[in-house]
Design an enzyme around this catalytic site. Structure first.
Site, mmCIF file in Angstrom:
data_model
loop_
_atom_site.group_PDB
_atom_site.id
_atom_site.type_symbol
_atom_site.label_atom_id
_atom_site.label_comp_id
_atom_site.label_asym_id
_atom_site.label_seq_id
_atom_site.Cartn_x
_atom_site.Cartn_y
_atom_site.Cartn_z
ATOM 1 N N VAL A 94 33.017 29.596 47.955
ATOM 2 C CA VAL A 94 32.310 28.386 47.558
ATOM 3 C C VAL A 94 32.888 27.197 48.317
ATOM 4 O O VAL A 94 34.114 26.995 48.344
ATOM 5 C CB VAL A 94 32.418 28.131 46.044
ATOM 6 C CG1 VAL A 94 31.623 26.885 45.651
ATOM 7 C CG2 VAL A 94 31.921 29.344 45.260
ATOM 8 N N ASP A 218 29.979 38.413 32.779
ATOM 9 C CA ASP A 218 31.201 38.046 33.512
ATOM 10 C C ASP A 218 31.717 36.686 33.066
ATOM 11 O O ASP A 218 32.044 35.824 33.894
ATOM 12 C CB ASP A 218 30.936 38.058 35.020
ATOM 13 C CG ASP A 218 32.224 38.120 35.832
ATOM 14 O OD1 ASP A 218 33.249 38.594 35.288
ATOM 15 O OD2 ASP A 218 32.218 37.710 37.006
#
Length: 340
Positions: A94, A218
């Protein structure tokens, strides 16, 4: 009738009969004019309303209309520079980026397509985020799917940038995040409670307020992002499962098989190839809460074999709650009592 000796009718009465007719004509004229103006006004405001609806789709300042190519992302992230790197996941990285055309700060999740499951994760996340909108979910602005300058396949998801990073950064800050006094920023008790409510609100929306419920699969601190007001936003739906057929209120057949949660946070039954369920997310949320208020990660080295974070907390309760509480929260409580 002569016998009543009444005077003759005056001829002026016949002229007075014309006055109501003029009044009627004038009234009809202005009435018709008023109706015409009203119709024009309705048409005008209707046109303005339609114009406002179409403006966001063509406005370059609207995040929802972003159309980003590989070249634009390359420039925005300074060539995907390490100085712009703000996070690394199992399937990609990211980067923080700046768009020159509208001054928007973005977070670009670039998938490593050489890794197995990266393309599937990209498609899954696009499907999961397509029809969901909630204040406690990380907002996806757009996606980029194409090729880079070498002709290699390129895929990225573009998110709203969260200035305060992830919950993981605050619970377990690195030495580089310490301030000038050498102290790392930590979350207060109230902030932790508020963030836990934000995450619970997001799960409630995903599980019970969508036509096709979504199981996140998750949930962990690194997937909870914090904005400028320290409001929690759940992100990373790369492992999410969309309920396509439910046989009861808790178990469901999913749109894809197989579960790859994160060790320490995934429900134990997932290791036995059980169907994913709302309870699996709730279990992960429970571990998240324990971590938030103890300051101990479920992957800590002290947890081996059958000893885990859940048992660590269970053994201390109810007699020794202070033994397992995050020391920073105890310091905060002492300082409050000292100033009271």
């Amino acid at each position: 009738m002569p016998e009543f000796h009444l005077p003759k009718c005056s001829s002026r009465n016949s002229g007075q009969r014309l006055i109501p007719k003029w009044k009627l004509a004038i009234s009809i004229f202005f009435g018709a004019l008023g109706i015409a103006l009203l119709v024009l006004a309705v048409m005008y405001f209707g046109w303005l309303k339609m114009k406002k609806r179409t403006e966001p789709a063509s406005s370059s300042k609207d995040d929802s209309s972003l159309n980003l190519s590989y070249g634009i992302l390359l420039k925005a992230t300074n060539g995907f520079s390490s100085s712009n790197l703000i996070g690394v996941g199992g399937l990609g990285s990211v980067y923080k980026g700046f768009l020159d055309e509208n001054g928007t700060t973005i977070a670009a999740k670039v998938l490593n397509l050489t890794l197995h499951g990266a393309v599937k994760s990209f498609i899954t996340e696009c499907k999961a985020l397509r029809n969901i909108r909630h204040r406690n979910l990380l907002k996806v602005l757009t996606v980029c799917s194409g090729t880079d300058y070498r002709g290699n396949e390129f895929k990225a998801l573009i998110y709203e940038f969260m200035v305060n990073g992830s919950l993981e950064d605050w619970l377990h800050p690195s030495p580089s995040s310490a301030n000038v006094d050498g102290n790392a920023h930590k979350l207060s008790l109230i902030q932790r409670i508020n963030i836990s409510i934000d995450v619970a609100s997001a799960l409630d929306y995903l599980h019970d307020h969508l036509q096709s419920p979504v199981i996140h699969c998750d949930l962990k601190p690194s997937n909870v992002l914090l904005d400028a007001e320290m409001v929690g936003h759940v992100g990373d739906f790369g492992l999410a499962k969309i309920v396509i057929d439910s046989t009861d209120d808790t178990k469901a057949k999913m749109s894809s098989a197989g579960v790859r949660g994160t060790v320490g946070y995934a429900a134990p039954e997932y290791g036995m190839e059980s169907e994913v369920s709302r309870e699996g997310d709730v279990y992960s949320y429970g571990i998240l809460l324990l971590e938030m208020f103890t300051g101990v990660s479920p992957t800590n080295e002290r947890f081996r074999e059958n000893f885990n974070l859940h048992k660590f907390v269970k053994e201390a309760l109810p007699e020794q709650p202070l033994e397992i509480t995050d020391p920073f929260l105890l310091q905060e409580m002492e300082s409050r009592m000292g100033t009271a």
